[in-house]
Design an enzyme around this catalytic site. Sequence first.
Site, mmCIF file in Angstrom:
data_model
loop_
_atom_site.group_PDB
_atom_site.id
_atom_site.type_symbol
_atom_site.label_atom_id
_atom_site.label_comp_id
_atom_site.label_asym_id
_atom_site.label_seq_id
_atom_site.Cartn_x
_atom_site.Cartn_y
_atom_site.Cartn_z
ATOM 1 N N ARG A 131 -9.910 -2.954 -17.777
ATOM 2 C CA ARG A 131 -9.749 -4.363 -17.414
ATOM 3 C C ARG A 131 -11.017 -4.810 -16.693
ATOM 4 O O ARG A 131 -11.422 -4.187 -15.704
ATOM 5 C CB ARG A 131 -8.546 -4.526 -16.487
ATOM 6 C CG ARG A 131 -8.315 -5.976 -16.032
ATOM 7 C CD ARG A 131 -7.135 -6.076 -15.090
ATOM 8 N NE ARG A 131 -7.395 -5.439 -13.802
ATOM 9 C CZ ARG A 131 -6.458 -5.208 -12.882
ATOM 10 N NH1 ARG A 131 -5.203 -5.530 -13.122
ATOM 11 N NH2 ARG A 131 -6.766 -4.641 -11.736
ATOM 12 N N ASN B 250 3.632 -6.473 -12.942
ATOM 13 C CA ASN B 250 3.662 -6.840 -11.523
ATOM 14 C C ASN B 250 3.417 -8.337 -11.361
ATOM 15 O O ASN B 250 4.175 -9.046 -10.701
ATOM 16 C CB ASN B 250 2.610 -6.051 -10.746
ATOM 17 C CG ASN B 250 2.890 -4.568 -10.726
ATOM 18 O OD1 ASN B 250 3.969 -4.128 -11.097
ATOM 19 N ND2 ASN B 250 1.917 -3.781 -10.327
ATOM 20 N N ASP B 251 2.318 -8.828 -11.963
ATOM 21 C CA ASP B 251 2.011 -10.254 -11.854
ATOM 22 C C ASP B 251 2.952 -11.105 -12.688
ATOM 23 O O ASP B 251 3.327 -12.212 -12.275
ATOM 24 C CB ASP B 251 0.560 -10.523 -12.253
ATOM 25 C CG ASP B 251 -0.385 -10.481 -11.063
ATOM 26 O OD1 ASP B 251 0.021 -10.921 -9.976
ATOM 27 O OD2 ASP B 251 -1.528 -10.016 -11.210
ATOM 28 N N GLU C 266 -0.063 -11.828 -18.047
ATOM 29 C CA GLU C 266 0.386 -11.741 -16.656
ATOM 30 C C GLU C 266 1.013 -13.035 -16.159
ATOM 31 O O GLU C 266 1.581 -13.057 -15.073
ATOM 32 C CB GLU C 266 -0.797 -11.384 -15.748
ATOM 33 C CG GLU C 266 -1.459 -10.072 -16.100
ATOM 34 C CD GLU C 266 -2.780 -9.894 -15.389
ATOM 35 O OE1 GLU C 266 -2.784 -9.260 -14.322
ATOM 36 O OE2 GLU C 266 -3.799 -10.394 -15.894
ATOM 37 N N HIS D 287 0.798 -1.224 0.000
ATOM 38 C CA HIS D 287 0.000 0.000 0.000
ATOM 39 C C HIS D 287 0.833 1.277 0.000
ATOM 40 O O HIS D 287 0.572 2.201 -0.767
ATOM 41 C CB HIS D 287 -0.936 0.005 1.211
ATOM 42 C CG HIS D 287 -1.832 1.201 1.253
ATOM 43 N ND1 HIS D 287 -3.026 1.256 0.577
ATOM 44 C CD2 HIS D 287 -1.679 2.415 1.824
ATOM 45 C CE1 HIS D 287 -3.572 2.450 0.752
ATOM 46 N NE2 HIS D 287 -2.786 3.160 1.507
ATOM 47 N N CYS E 71 1.162 -2.284 -19.025
ATOM 48 C CA CYS E 71 0.364 -1.479 -18.096
ATOM 49 C C CYS E 71 0.780 -1.705 -16.647
ATOM 50 O O CYS E 71 0.135 -1.216 -15.733
ATOM 51 C CB CYS E 71 -1.130 -1.762 -18.269
ATOM 52 S SG CYS E 71 -1.602 -3.463 -17.890
#
Length: 547
Positions: free
Chosen positions: A321, A433-434, A410, A183, A481
């Site tokens: 998405r 990220n994934d 991903e 976060h 992205c």
Amino acid sequence: MELQGFGVGTRVAVGEVVRMPDPLPVPADERAKGDADAERERALAALSATARDLQVRAGDLEGSAREVVEAAAMMAGDPSLADAVSERTAQGKTAERAVYEALDAFAETLRGMGGYMAERATDLSDVSQRVIARLLGVPTPEVPVRDEPFVLVAHDLAPADTAKLDLSKILALVTRDGSPKAHTGILAAEKGLPAVVAVKGADELHDGQRVIVDAGRGVVVADPSHEQVAEARAEIERAAAIAAAPLEPGALADGTPVQILANVGKPADGERAIELGAEGVGLFRTEFLFLDTDTAPSVEEQTKVYTELFTHFAGKKVVARVLDAGADKPLAFLTDVHEPNPALGLRGLRVLRENEQILRDQLQALVAAGEASGAEVWVMAPMVSDAGESAYFTALARELGVRVAGSMVEVPSAAILCEQILETSDFVSIGTNDLTQYTMAADRLLGSVAAFQDPWHPAVLRLVQSVGAAGAATGKRVGVCGEAAADPALAVVLVGLGMHSLSMAPPAFAEVRAALKGVTLEQARAKAKAAVAASSAHEAREAAANA
């Protein structure tokens, strides 16, 4: 003295440390001296008052900050929490201890789920501190208020803390714990605030100590020399000059266009993205409408909110998405929170196929919002694994009136089979990220494996290269992205690997535009070739810089 951590963004700050107050100590596990009913009433009154206080605070905020604090208020007012506290006071525990144990048990359950839900455990710890402080009649450990700007140093920051940060006073964030993708890191990226997280030795920093926070290098320099401060201030001035430059479409030095797009998560993000020069939206995360609710929103509710965002981008591309539920975003009405390994379970498009009406409703709302706003709406499916899944999604999207339907890359299988996927997808977009998480087998929210969550790793770059080659072979658009696109040096490499568009948090636009403007396509390809040939993330960075 240099302290190493993991940087968020590329900016630099110089300032004096102000430490977040240490958390209140854990209440002693001892029997209450008073009546059990009185302890229960004390505890429930403190919970109720804390919930009201958080709700009032939320009313003074906007956007994601408001949502975060409202969620904390809901937690404090949750009837199941009140029941858990009452059970413990009935056993003779003090109000303080009962609140601590009940909230800690809830938090431990969330931590066990991992991902997004583990992040929510931090919210519960914050609620616990607030309620216990009220019971003890002492101040809640909160972000300090100062007249002069400062560098905030903390063990970690609860979402309710980050939501209330006065960005006119905070120069940078430094945390002992956390991860760049958790976060605090996400907030820093959204706000363009320099941050270094998971810093070993952060506890040694003290109030009033001068530091340089260099997010680009992931370093905190304590007690810097005059020369180091001068260099840091020169870098700050350089970044300010870039940020003040006229807004132009993204392009390389030889004129090759590269679309610079925004990652957004709610309608309030649209205006800021346009102000900073977004050429459109490369990732609209639609999950915010579905979280913290017992039922899926109606087509009408979705259409209204989507239209609010899309109106900012009339005549521009908006890539939405569809709902990415599961794993770090479990939904009570849709996913099984008891999956033993939810990151590898029923998530993304997999869960939507099992609940097709929810997908149909969302596609219908996105089409209607596009028509109402004048935006050019593209829609993509999350967590596509192979061509069969992309074919399913595209066929359903076409049936419901979607003109441009794509797939997210991903997982490694989608990158490897990307040419097949592009046969039934209009475009693909890489979620770095994934993709990094699954390639490196490292939870992207887990600070202990943050060193493995590096999109510069040649294994990740080779998968991106495969996607770029698939785009060239099929003549279809491919982009990124994930937040890897926000790293200016890596953005150049991504373009060299064949990406046509880069989507990121808007504060990163200026630096990325400037980096792209400084190289030709031939030079970008040379840097990409050098990075892919390296044997580690560190070597890939150096190889690209020297190519």
